[in-house]
Design an enzyme around this catalytic site. Structure first.
Site, short mmCIF file in Angstrom:
data_model
loop_
_atom_site.label_atom_id
_atom_site.label_comp_id
_atom_site.label_asym_id
_atom_site.label_seq_id
_atom_site.Cartn_x
_atom_site.Cartn_y
_atom_site.Cartn_z
N SER A 89 0.82 -1.21 0.00
CA SER A 89 0.00 0.00 0.00
C SER A 89 0.85 1.26 0.00
O SER A 89 0.32 2.36 0.07
CB SER A 89 -0.92 0.00 1.23
OG SER A 89 -0.15 -0.10 2.42
N HIS A 110 -2.94 -3.02 -5.36
CA HIS A 110 -3.30 -2.73 -3.97
C HIS A 110 -4.81 -2.87 -3.77
O HIS A 110 -5.59 -2.01 -4.18
CB HIS A 110 -2.83 -1.33 -3.59
CG HIS A 110 -3.24 -0.90 -2.23
ND1 HIS A 110 -3.52 0.41 -1.90
CD2 HIS A 110 -3.42 -1.62 -1.09
CE1 HIS A 110 -3.85 0.48 -0.63
NE2 HIS A 110 -3.81 -0.74 -0.12
N GLU A 122 -6.08 -0.34 -6.57
CA GLU A 122 -5.08 0.63 -7.01
C GLU A 122 -3.99 -0.13 -7.77
O GLU A 122 -3.41 -1.07 -7.23
CB GLU A 122 -4.49 1.29 -5.76
CG GLU A 122 -3.92 2.64 -5.92
CD GLU A 122 -3.62 3.29 -4.57
OE1 GLU A 122 -3.66 4.52 -4.50
OE2 GLU A 122 -3.34 2.57 -3.58
N ASN A 160 -3.26 5.97 0.30
CA ASN A 160 -2.54 6.15 1.57
C ASN A 160 -1.76 7.46 1.64
O ASN A 160 -1.44 7.94 2.72
CB ASN A 160 -1.64 4.96 1.85
CG ASN A 160 -2.42 3.79 2.40
OD1 ASN A 160 -3.46 3.98 3.02
ND2 ASN A 160 -1.95 2.58 2.17
#
Length: 259
Positions: A89, A110, A122, A160
């Site tokens: 991540s 991700h 992702e 993130n």
């Protein structure tokens, strides 16, 4: 590149098991085929059993060194056409791919937690990731009925890069005594229409994971605004890493019965 027919997932935690579940649920078209798919689902502790997989997703601990070590092992045993995807991540896909002899076939994929519920994936290309690898990965994510978002290979990617600083700031808000944990979470839930407050979400993700990602952001982007809150680090040092151990910001342990 041919359609992915054999998927392997390394990692048996929430993410790994959730990704494997997606493979069974959405890899088959009919209910009968899904039931048959469950029969073909195999668990193993022997990495050699992954030799025939078309697509391998690693979903292990968020540590660059540990992930590189695994990718080196997978690179040795996987067939030459296999794609190696990392569920990281935050960690650079380019650096992870550099540990292998097939950087063109290494990519970031991700999944959000929990994978069967969350609607997006992702995808992150490393410096050498091929178009063929990208399209095969995108096709697999869409087969899982996920909305694909694409990020450049920068620390934290999209989600993130935005989420973790918010969680970190919530810890600073608690650390400096601005408000109680309950009021911080209630304020964010009701004030910004989020289903979970940032501290509650941190407990769900794992405080150790949050700390690891903040360190990656701080190192990779070189800005002091990404420095982890001391309170977050202290909780992790104390072993208070969230729901998975029963205590984090909140205490999830059941009270002992009275005698």
């Amino acid at each position: 590149m041919a359609e992915t027919k054999s998927l392997a997932v390394v990692g048996g935690g929430q993410l790994g098991s959730g990704i494997a579940q997606l493979g069974v649920i959405h890899g088959q078209l009919s209910q009968a085929a899904r039931a048959e798919g469950l029969k073909r689902l195999e668990c193993t502790s022997n990495i050699e059993d992954l030799r025939s997989a078309d697509f391998i997703v690693e979903a292990i601990v968020e540590s660059e060194d540990v992930k590189k070590k695994l990718l080196i092992e997978l690179d040795k045993i996987a067939k030459s056409s296999a794609i190696l995807a990392s569920n990281t991540s935050s960690i650079s896909i380019t650096r992870l791919a550099s540990a292998t002899s097939r950087p063109r076939q290494v990519i970031g994929m991700h999944f959000m937690n929990p994978p069967p519920v969350m609607k997006s994936v992702e995808i992150i290309r490393g410096a050498d990731t091929s178009d063929e690898t990208f399209h095969a990965t995108k096709a697999l994510a869409e087969r899982f009925r996920k909305t694909v978002i694409c990020s450049q290979d920068y620390s934290g990617f999209i989600v993130n890069r935005i989420l973790m600083p918010m969680i970190n700031e919530a810890f600073f808000t608690l650390y400096t005594g601005v408000a109680t944990k309950e009021d911080i979470d209630t304020g964010m839930k009701l004030g910004t229409n989020q289903p979970m407050g940032p501290l509650e979400l941190a407990d769900f993700i794992g405080l150790d994971v949050c700390l690891s990602i903040m360190k990656v952001l701080h190192t990779g982007l070189g800005d002091s605004k990404y420095a982890p809150c001391p309170l977050l680090a202290q909780y992790v040092d104390a072993g208070r890493v969230g729901r998975k151990c029963g205590i984090g910001v909140y205490d999830y342990r059941k009270p002992s019965p009275r005698l």
